[in-house]
Design a protein around this motif. Structure first.
Motif, PDB file in Angstrom:
ATOM      1  N   ILE A   1      -3.074   6.318  -7.521  1.00 30.27           N
ATOM      2  CA  ILE A   1      -1.930   6.160  -6.631  1.00 30.27           C
ATOM      3  C   ILE A   1      -1.273   7.516  -6.417  1.00 30.27           C
TER       4      ILE A   1
ATOM      5  N   SER B   1      -4.859   2.804 -12.179  1.00 28.68           N
ATOM      6  CA  SER B   1      -3.844   3.855 -12.298  1.00 28.68           C
ATOM      7  C   SER B   1      -3.022   3.731 -13.570  1.00 28.68           C
TER       8      SER B   1
ATOM      9  N   ILE C   1       3.384   4.459  -1.249  1.00 29.66           N
ATOM     10  CA  ILE C   1       2.317   4.724  -2.209  1.00 29.66           C
ATOM     11  C   ILE C   1       0.956   4.551  -1.544  1.00 29.66           C
ATOM     12  N   LYS C   2       0.158   5.619  -1.573  1.00 32.12           N
ATOM     13  CA  LYS C   2      -1.188   5.559  -1.008  1.00 32.12           C
ATOM     14  C   LYS C   2      -2.170   5.821  -2.155  1.00 32.12           C
ATOM     15  N   MET C   3      -3.420   5.961  -1.776  1.00 30.46           N
ATOM     16  CA  MET C   3      -4.424   6.341  -2.759  1.00 30.46           C
ATOM     17  C   MET C   3      -4.809   7.787  -2.501  1.00 30.46           C
TER      18      MET C   3
ATOM     19  N   VAL D   1       2.746  -3.290  -5.574  1.00 31.74           N
ATOM     20  CA  VAL D   1       1.976  -2.273  -4.851  1.00 31.74           C
ATOM     21  C   VAL D   1       0.654  -2.864  -4.349  1.00 31.74           C
ATOM     22  N   ASP D   2       0.078  -3.754  -5.148  1.00 34.91           N
ATOM     23  CA  ASP D   2      -1.222  -4.327  -4.786  1.00 34.91           C
ATOM     24  C   ASP D   2      -1.115  -5.501  -3.811  1.00 34.91           C
TER      25      ASP D   2
ATOM     26  N   CYS E   1      -3.415  13.722  -4.560  1.00 34.84           N
ATOM     27  CA  CYS E   1      -2.379  13.584  -5.600  1.00 34.84           C
ATOM     28  C   CYS E   1      -2.097  14.908  -6.300  1.00 34.84           C
TER      29      CYS E   1
END
Lengths: 199, 199
Positions: free
Chosen positions: B64, B89, B55-57, A34-35, B70
């Motif tokens: 995440i 996370s 997947i975002k923030m 993900v990173d 979220c």
């Protein structure tokens, strides 16, 4: 349930299915994906697809190959009179690494192990025998692991090959280089004495 | 050079880039991918792409998330007067697992570590402060790791938050459950005594 979002959970599950990867490691690896930059993640995904799609088995030696016949089998500089028999492609790579052996290979795709349902017909033994039908091959070196399955497989194959008039040999047993006599097990030690050489 | 075909080499390289994966493990994992059914390999590749793309923030807590905000931030059943600040996370997931905490979170995305070039402006501290601008939040629990970076980050943030009239707390230090006094290090032990509770 671990409180992660679905796409992450899926990836963690995929990593967990790999051998030797537990849950915590799978989480660490998934977060690493993900990173990572999008390009790296795409390259990783492509590498998986490519490895699966482009890697075949050499139709002669059964080693992994990109083409129908692998580079080793095609090479004109390799000694075609010797075939080294291994359990899998990793063992071929290990022997290739030492750059000492210049013959051909034959990958069995496993070892005989009735308990695990691996009978001789599940291995590429027929394919090995068919390679011995003309008089090109003079020696078959059996390089299976020195454990019960490896021994059984070596014995089984040698019994099939010897009647064909082809020399069959087995890798030497002994104390590993850098090892200590004190810590060698009895079987290794007795075989090291048995296989002693005159200096 | 290890004698493997190119597609396999590429995949081994990809696995090696992951944290804690050495060459031998990478080879083992790559062979596992080659040996898995094509559908599984495709699912694995898709999971990597999905994890990266979907997947975002969360725009509020920086955890995440699959959506802009979220599920935890959106939930009406969570206590909006408490924010638990974590490094990443994974720590949020660890706290969520115990099902004891019902407040919100704020993910810093790291810890202050000048040696590694991580200065406070690289962390989501501004975003945290902006969440404290109205009077909703009464307490900020700083749950960074109990090491030098975690401590420094906790001190730094608490100095910024206290003037705003918001209560700042830190996770308790002490002997871990199931641990033995005999093996606890001095710092842990002295803090366990310092933080003793009346029974």
């Amino acid at each position: 349930m671990s409180g992660f979002v679905q796409p992450l959970e899926h990836l963690i599950e995929c990593f967990r299915r790999l051998p030797g990867i537990g849950y915590k490691t799978a989480v660490r690896l998934a977060f690493c994906v993900v990173d990572m930059p999008a390009a790296d993640a795409e390259a990783f995904a492509t590498a998986i697809i490519n490895a699966k799609q482009k890697i075949k088995m050499c139709s002669i030696c059964q080693n992994i190959s990109e083409s129908d016949v692998c580079d080793i089998c095609l090479s004109s500089s390799r000694d075609k009179s010797t075939i080294c028999v291994t359990e899998n492609s990793k063992d071929v790579a290990a022997i290739e690494k030492i750059r000492d052996y210049n013959g051909l290979y034959h990958v069995l795709g496993g070892l005989i192990s009735p308990i695990n349902g691996i009978t001789p017909d599940k291995l590429k033994i027929k394919e090995l025998l068919s390679r011995l039908s003309d008089d090109t091959v003079k020696e078959v070196i059996i390089a299976t692991n020195p454990n019960i399955e490896g021994e059984a497989t070596a014995m089984y194959i040698s019994k099939l090959i010897k009647p064909l008039g082809v020399k069959v040999s087995r890798l030497a047993y002994g104390i590993p280089a850098g090892g200590e006599l004190e810590y060698a097990d009895e079987v290794t030690l007795s075989r090291a004495i048995e296989g002693r050489r005159e200096l």
